[in-house]
Design an enzyme around this catalytic site. Structure first.
Site, PDB file in Angstrom:
ATOM      1  N   MET A   1       0.939  -1.559   0.087  1.00  0.00           N
ATOM      2  CA  MET A   1      -0.432   0.252   0.184  1.00  0.00           C
ATOM      3  C   MET A   1       0.110   0.904  -0.064  1.00  0.00           C
ATOM      4  SD  MET A   1      -2.736   1.455   2.202  1.00  0.00           S
ATOM      5  CE  MET A   1      -3.730   0.002   1.883  1.00  0.00           C
ATOM      6  N   GLY A 229       1.356  -9.093   2.978  1.00  0.00           N
ATOM      7  CA  GLY A 229       0.979  -7.491   3.695  1.00  0.00           C
ATOM      8  C   GLY A 229       0.705  -6.614   3.171  1.00  0.00           C
ATOM      9  N   ASP A 230      -0.162  -6.595   2.302  1.00  0.00           N
ATOM     10  CA  ASP A 230      -1.145  -6.109   1.357  1.00  0.00           C
ATOM     11  C   ASP A 230      -2.120  -7.036   1.068  1.00  0.00           C
ATOM     12  OD1 ASP A 230      -2.706  -3.904   2.001  1.00  0.00           O
ATOM     13  OD2 ASP A 230      -1.155  -3.642   0.227  1.00  0.00           O
ATOM     14  N   LEU A 231      -2.781  -8.234   1.565  1.00  0.00           N
ATOM     15  CA  LEU A 231      -4.079  -8.787   1.130  1.00  0.00           C
ATOM     16  C   LEU A 231      -5.174  -8.089   0.959  1.00  0.00           C
ATOM     17  CD1 LEU A 231      -2.760 -12.392   1.852  1.00  0.00           C
ATOM     18  CD2 LEU A 231      -2.843 -10.561  -0.790  1.00  0.00           C
ATOM     19  N   ASN A 232      -5.534  -6.814   0.267  1.00  0.00           N
ATOM     20  CA  ASN A 232      -6.742  -6.089   0.651  1.00  0.00           C
ATOM     21  C   ASN A 232      -7.715  -6.564  -0.486  1.00  0.00           C
ATOM     22  OD1 ASN A 232      -6.696  -4.401  -1.533  1.00  0.00           O
ATOM     23  ND2 ASN A 232      -4.907  -3.727  -0.494  1.00  0.00           N
TER      24      ASN A 232
END
Length: 377
Positions: A1, A229-232
């Site tokens: 991100m 760290g950013d599995l959005n």
């Protein structure tokens, strides 16, 4: 991100190439002619979706790519970008739906290029990544099936990276003060001013204090791994795998944006996935159990890891909301994109706070147990 290391103003670090300059960059660096280009939304890098002419010999006949121009701050860390790119290549080879880089004319996976806008002589790391099919999870009505698959993916991805990925650049993933690592929730103290004085700030301050007292002392007991760290909900792409309108089934078709990779803990990844999957759900409190069930089908959590899950999810909400507010003050031109999570994020963080850890955990764990009972022996 976000690079977020020092939370520098994006106006100082984010690339701002025009479409013509981007097309010329693809031609000059990769030897490919672009005949169609459009910008893609981004946090602090610059991305373009490009279609190139096949007659230039694109790898394996591919003709659609994402031109990724990394912000000037992260571009000063080539080892870190190398690690991220090598991890993507490794995961693709392991069967994960990850993009792979198109080599430059010199045979490299990336190239440091001078920018043509703004003050100073900024340089940006440039990569051309294969374009992955599908739509972001944010664009679909999520159900138990895809939430379970996302949890399973999160665990499988971290497990593969942690057990099999041994590239020399991996040492750069020890990122100490990286603001988006969940261990660094206490660092939000220095950015919380951006919230002003209101009930939101009170809730975040409560999360930070509980995090310091209940999570930080237990980190050494958690199992370490490499986190995406950013599995959005914008970094996971899905495609329909059934024709049923009443009970749609999906499969994950792409995992994007490895810019927040770092060493962390397995429980961090499942907490991050739960938090972001809550954003678009009509029944957000039910999400955690489905994601957790999928995750634990690959990596069952220990009792201590489960006990930290509620505060880790709350901590990730706090990170996202505080850093977005802070960055929006510094870079108001990108406020709409920066505040995507905030549209529902504050409501959800307040809901978690009001419901309390015990009630939320009970719901999550009972749902996960129901999945386990249904699973074939």
């Amino acid at each position: 991100m976000s690079s977020g290391k020092n939370c520098q103003p994006q106006s100082l670090t984010k690339p701002a190439l025009g479409e013509k300059a981007a097309m010329e960059l693809v031609d000059r660096v990769f030897g490919l002619k672009v005949f169609w280009i459009r910008p893609l939304p981004s946090y602090d890098d610059q991305n373009f979706h490009v279609r190139v002419s096949r007659d230039k010999g694109a790898a394996e006949g591919a003709d659609e790519f994402v031109l990724k121009i990394t912000n000037s701050e992260d571009s000063q860390e080539p080892d870190l970008i190398e690690a991220q790119t090598q991890a993507m290549m490794f995961l693709s080879a392991e069967g994960f739906p990850s993009a792979t880089p198109c080599l430059t004319k010199d045979g490299n996976i990336m190239s440091l290029e001078a920018g043509d806008t703004g003050p100073g002589n900024k340089k940006y790391m440039v990569r051309l990544l294969t374009y992955l099919p599908g739509v972001p999870v944010a664009k679909i009505a999520t159900n138990a099936q895809i939430l379970y698959e996302i949890g399973k993916l999160a665990a499988s991805l971290d497990k593969a990276l942690s057990e099999k990925f041994h590239h020399p650049s991996v040492k750069s993933l020890h990122r100490g003060q990286f603001i988006w690592n969940l261990a660094n929730v206490p660092l939000l103290d220095q950015y919380i001013y951006a919230l002003g004085q209101n009930k939101y700030r009170e809730v975040v301050e409560g999360v930070i204090e509980q995090f310091k007292g209940k999570v930080i002392p237990k980190l050494s007991s958690f199992r370490a791994c490499i986190n995406h760290g950013d599995l959005n909900d914008h970094n996971i792409l899905v495609e329909s795998s059934s024709a049923s309108l009443e009970n749609p089934q999906y499969r994950v078709s792409g995992v994007l944006d490895f810019g927040d990779m770092s060493y962390g803990y397995y429980v961090f990844e499942v907490a991050i996935a739960i938090m972001y999957m809550m954003i678009e759900s009509p029944d957000p409190l039910s999400v955690g159990g489905h994601v957790l069930a999928g995750f634990e089908s690959v990596v069952p959590l220990t009792e201590e890891e489960r006990g930290a899950l509620f505060l880790l999810v709350s901590g990730r909400f706090s990170q996202s909301l505080v850093i977005a507010a802070h960055t929006a003050l510094l870079y108001p031109g990108n406020k709409e994109y920066l505040m995507i999570t905030a549209k529902t994020g504050w409501k959800l963080l307040l809901t978690l706070s009001e419901e309390g850890q015990g009630a939320v955990e009970k719901r999550w764990f009972e749902t996960a147990a129901a999945h386990a009972r249904r699973a074939p022996a």
